[in-house]
Enzyme design. Structure first.
Site, PDB file in Angstrom:
ATOM      1  N   TYR A  71      -0.448  -3.099   8.279  1.00 23.76           N
ATOM      2  CA  TYR A  71       0.158  -1.782   8.150  1.00 23.76           C
ATOM      3  C   TYR A  71       1.359  -1.400   6.946  1.00 23.76           C
ATOM      4  CZ  TYR A  71       3.919   1.124   9.220  1.00 23.76           C
ATOM      5  OH  TYR A  71       5.093   2.192  10.370  1.00 23.76           O
ATOM      6  N   LYS A  84       0.878   1.032   4.263  1.00 25.29           N
ATOM      7  CA  LYS A  84       2.417   2.522   4.216  1.00 25.29           C
ATOM      8  C   LYS A  84       2.576   1.924   2.698  1.00 25.29           C
ATOM      9  CE  LYS A  84       4.555   4.782   6.597  1.00 25.29           C
ATOM     10  NZ  LYS A  84       3.740   5.978   7.426  1.00 25.29           N
TER      11      LYS A  84
END
Length: 305
Positions: free
Chosen positions: A142, A146
């Site tokens: 994640y 990002k």
């Protein structure tokens, strides 16, 4: 900034929903963009679009046709597979950057406000106040994806782009993919007599009401922050057990209804996050307004209405 037309990507999500509402309250015209329609975006012109799968030329044409003055990217979230997160966090952003580069070459340069994540910095030792000078070292799929999306925005010098690295959010309509959203859903589906068995990470994290994040997005539209990453949070690290206790109380359950299990919890982020929000105050003129008890209460009420 003066009243303008703002395209909100991810308008149907938890963050996008509040961004649309905040923009509208501030006098802006919202163009909601998402892969699927939802009832709460019916008040705005709506564009059905999967940005990651749409040619950049088509996206640019849509923005120019609709006279978009600014774009907010509030897409993305947790997913099981890294490929899914790369699609939402990297490919989509790269396609968006390409499209806005095309509009800039056509003489139209909308401000892009990209909602990133505090987790892009990666794990830091407990007690560290995370400011924008921290060298990003993401440790999870994640966080890595990002960061790649945020870097694509910041590296595009021809864009008028701002990255807001937001902490975890709570508040109305928090997604059930998040820890607090999951706990709230389980509380809704149980009774005080049954109680709730739950494993809680031994962690302290910065949590922000999603409406405060939306307010930061609105302020970022006109802030002198082009090419900058700005941390958005409450600037307070709160124990996860305290957050769960607030949610249990908001649900009207006695404290003993929570039965904590002694099992290791896999963290999706860092065990410690506390954002330094000095730059947000200086560049955006922004400060959080909503305290955690009120945020958690409103989160619960939005779930049971």
């Amino acid at each position: 900034m003066p009243s303008s037309r703002v395209a909100v990507l991810g308008a149907t999500g938890c963050v996008g929903r509040q961004v649309c509402a905040a923009l509208s309250r501030d006098g802006h015209e919202v163009v909601a963009v998402a892969r699927n329609h939802a009832p709460h975006v019916s008040a705005y012109p709506f564009l059905l679009m999967d940005v990651a799968a749409t040619p950049a030329e088509k996206i640019a044409e849509v923005f120019l046709t609709h006279g978009v003055d600014a774009v907010v990217n509030a897409t993305g979230g947790w997913a099981k597979l890294e490929e899914e997160m790369a699609y939402a966090h990297v490919r989509l952003v790269e396609r968006l950057v390409e499209a806005l580069t095309l509009t800039a070459s056509a003489g139209h340069r909308p401000r892009l406000v990209h909602v990133g994540s505090i987790h892009e910095y990666g794990p830091v030792p407990a007690g560290v106040l995370i400011d924008e000078s921290v060298d990003p070292r993401p440790a999870t799929p994640y966080a890595r994806t990002k960061l790649a999306g945020s870097q694509a925005v910041l590296a595009a010098g021809e864009l008028d782009g701002v990255v807001l690295r937001a902490v975890n959010v709570c508040g109305p309509y928090t997604t059930q993919a998040s820890f607090l959203g999951m706990v709230a859903a389980r509380l809704r589906d149980t009774t005080a007599a049954e109680g709730l068995e739950l494993s809680i990470a031994d962690a302290q994290r910065d949590y922000l009401d999603v409406r405060d994040l939306a307010d930061a997005v609105v302020k970022a539209l006109s802030a002198p922050a082009a090419g900058r990453a700005v941390n958005i949070g409450r600037g307070v690290a709160t124990d996860m057990r305290e957050l769960v206790a607030l949610l249990v109380a908001a649900a009207g359950f006695p404290p003993e209804a929570l039965k904590e299990q002694d099992r290791q919890v896999e963290s999706k982020g860092g065990d410690w996050t506390r954002a330094d929000i000095t730059l947000a105050g200086r560049l955006l003129g922004w400060h959080p307004r909503i305290d955690l008890p009120d945020s958690i209460r409103d989160m619960w009420l939005s779930l049971i209405r």
